[in-house]
Design a protein around this motif. Structure first.
Motif, PDB file in Angstrom:
ATOM      1  N   SER A  32      -7.342 -11.135   8.717  1.00 52.91           N
ATOM      2  CA  SER A  32      -6.532 -10.155   7.981  1.00 52.91           C
ATOM      3  C   SER A  32      -6.072 -10.758   6.666  1.00 52.91           C
ATOM      4  N   ARG A  82      -9.715  -8.880  15.509  1.00 51.09           N
ATOM      5  CA  ARG A  82     -10.169  -7.909  14.518  1.00 51.09           C
ATOM      6  C   ARG A  82     -11.694  -7.818  14.522  1.00 51.09           C
ATOM      7  N   ASP A 104      -4.721   0.011  11.767  1.00 49.81           N
ATOM      8  CA  ASP A 104      -5.099  -1.017  10.793  1.00 49.81           C
ATOM      9  C   ASP A 104      -5.415  -2.353  11.450  1.00 49.81           C
ATOM     10  N   GLU A 109     -10.511  -7.376   7.659  1.00 54.97           N
ATOM     11  CA  GLU A 109     -10.118  -6.897   6.336  1.00 54.97           C
ATOM     12  C   GLU A 109     -10.841  -7.662   5.221  1.00 54.97           C
ATOM     13  N   PHE A 311     -14.198   0.022   2.452  1.00 55.91           N
ATOM     14  CA  PHE A 311     -12.835  -0.124   2.948  1.00 55.91           C
ATOM     15  C   PHE A 311     -11.964   0.881   2.193  1.00 55.91           C
ATOM     16  N   TRP A 317      -5.775  -2.115  -0.774  1.00 52.79           N
ATOM     17  CA  TRP A 317      -6.809  -2.997  -1.307  1.00 52.79           C
ATOM     18  C   TRP A 317      -6.805  -3.093  -2.823  1.00 52.79           C
TER      19      TRP A 317
END
Length: 355
Positions: A32, A82, A104, A109, A311, A317
């Motif tokens: 993340s 994740r 989330d 990520e 994403f 972001w």
């Protein structure tokens, strides 16, 4: 007063010199972007507060890594791993495509290269660093138990000696070697390095031309040209949705139906996860300009695109990447606060219309 201030300033400077590499380490551990930066900030605060107890038996770098490892292991106690959409479900045929968001904390990520890759003059070292933050490798790391993950990163990515890792983790060299062997076996089973490992650093002429053709095809929304750039088993993902598609026919079919609003988009290059990427802005009907839609991460293998990942949470972001929140025209009211939510809501609305 002046001596204390100078000492404090000196310590801050010494700590900050390690921020980028520590962020890279925590990012690999946690998967993340934002949790990694939180972990590093926690590490810095702990180091600052306990510096008077630092006896100098190890380097400051080793000491900081020990603190950062403990912070990450604490954060990983919840057991969340994740993932990418393809790690959770099978591909969906276009006819059955459904846009189902997940929380989330489900998703691996993206991360700007500049926040996790320290500057180095050694090409081999730079290549290893980039390889170690690519999405496929990051996803493979998430399959490892936390301590095996730490051992693999420290030994394979950062090239620490087994004795150094054993000291950091408070264990034996034999235990470190055993953990490394198990971690390597798990990664081999998952075949986690994938096609994105084939991108050269820096991009060679052929890859650069491929990206230029991709930008022209995407901005022109030319599906014939885009199909020519894709591998037969290319994949497309769109976190926070768990939908993912495989193959040019389903990908371009999606782009001309559910994703038709992306026509006439603009792409701005970004450096992300050691791979080529773009910030995508789609047309803004209210202002006539372009509004944030996604951060794209591309995987290249053998002269074609093997994967592209959108994403969509632009409210998170675009500021992370230092990207503008509007192009070509005055910023519309509320753009700054609703980028990610608006993108997701808009795509869900389009899905409802198709259904």
């Amino acid at each position: 007063m002046s001596e204390g201030t100078a000492t404090t300033t000196d310590l801050d400077v010494r700590l900050e010199k390690h921020r980028v590499e520590l962020t890279g380490y925590c990012y690999r551990m946690l998967g993340s972007s934002f949790e990694a930066e939180d972990a590093v900030q926690d590490t810095m605060v702990r180091a600052w507060r306990s510096y008077d107890k630092f006896e100098g038996r190890s380097s400051m770098r080793s000491w900081l890594y020990r603190i950062a490892t403990n912070v990450c292991l604490d954060m990983l106690n919840a057991g969340n791993r994740r993932a990418r959409p393809m790690d959770l479900t099978g591909p969906s045929p276009l006819a059955q495509a459904a846009l189902t968001p997940r929380p989330d904390n489900t998703w691996l990520e993206p991360m700007p290269d500049g926040r996790v890759l320290p500057t180095t003059s050694d090409p081999a070292e730079a290549a290893v660093a980039k390889e170690s933050v690519r999405l496929a490798f990051m996803a493979a790391l998430q399959q490892l138990p936390p301590k095996q993950r730490a051992v693999l990163i420290l030994r394979e990515v950062l090239a620490w000696r087994a004795s150094e890792v054993a000291e950091l983790l408070g264990t034996t060299v034999a235990s470190v070697n055993s953990a490394l062997q198990r971690a390597r076996a798990t990664l081999a089973e998952n075949d986690g390095t994938g096609a994105d490992a084939a991108t050269s650093d820096p991009l060679d002429e052929e890859q650069q031309k491929l990206l230029e053709r991709y930008v022209a095809a995407f901005e022109g929304y030319d599906m014939t040209a885009l199909t020519a750039l894709l591998h037969e088993d290319a994949v497309m993902t769109m976190p926070p949705f768990d939908l993912w598609l495989r193959g040019p026919q389903d990908i371009t079919g999606f782009m001309t139906t559910l994703g038709a609003a992306c026509a006439d988009s603009r792409l701005i290059p970004v450096e992300v996860n050691g791979m080529p990427g773009f910030a995508q802005y789609k047309p803004d009907e209210e202002t006539g300009g372009h509004t944030p839609w996604s951060v794209q991460v591309l995987e290249i293998s053998k002269g074609r695109i093997s994967g592209f990942h959108f994403f969509l949470d632009t409210a998170r972001w675009f500021p992370l990447f230092g990207l503008p929140l509007h192009l070509d025209g005055p910023e519309a009211p509320g753009d700054r606060g609703a980028g990610g939510t608006g993108a997701v809501a808009g795509l869900e609305a389009e899905a409802d219309e198709v259904e």
